[in-house]
Design a protein around this motif. Structure first.
Motif, PDB file in Angstrom:
ATOM      1  N   TRP A   3       0.176  -1.182  -0.249  1.00 52.11           N
ATOM      2  CA  TRP A   3      -0.072   0.093  -0.103  1.00 52.11           C
ATOM      3  C   TRP A   3       0.760   1.197  -0.175  1.00 52.11           C
ATOM      4  N   TRP A  35      -0.916   5.231   6.022  1.00 58.77           N
ATOM      5  CA  TRP A  35      -1.188   4.188   4.738  1.00 58.77           C
ATOM      6  C   TRP A  35       0.712   4.671   3.600  1.00 58.77           C
ATOM      7  N   GLU A  41      -2.810  -0.191   7.550  1.00 58.00           N
ATOM      8  CA  GLU A  41      -3.523  -0.436   6.178  1.00 58.00           C
ATOM      9  C   GLU A  41      -4.548   0.172   5.808  1.00 58.00           C
TER      10      GLU A  41
END
Length: 64
Positions: A3, A35, A41
Motif C-alpha cells: 500500500w 498508509w 493499512e
C-alpha cells in the motif's frame, strides 16, 4: 499488496498531495499519511476506492 508504494504511485501519477488524495477518497490526511508511511493499512472501503483510482489511471497494483 504494498500500500505505501501504491499510494505513492497514485499521487505521483496524478500530481496530487496527500491532502488532495484524502479528499478524493473521503478520509483524513492523517490516514493517507499513515498508509503511505506503512504504519497502518487502508480500510476495505478505502482499498476499493484506491483500486478504482488505479484502474482509472492505469496503475497495475500487482506490479508494485
Amino acid at each position: 499488496m504494498n500500500w505505501p508504494k501504491i499510494i505513492k504511485a497514485i499521487r505521483a501519477k496524478m500530481f496530487i498531495t496527500q491532502t488532495e488524495l484524502a479528499e478524493k477518497i473521503d478520509v483524513s490526511f492523517a490516514s493517507v499519511n499513515r498508509w503511505e508511511q506503512g504504519h497502518h493499512e487502508p480500510t476495505m472501503k478505502a482499498k476499493r476506492k484506491l483500486a478504482q483510482i488505479c484502474r482509472e489511471i492505469g496503475i497495475d497494483m500487482e506490479a508494485l
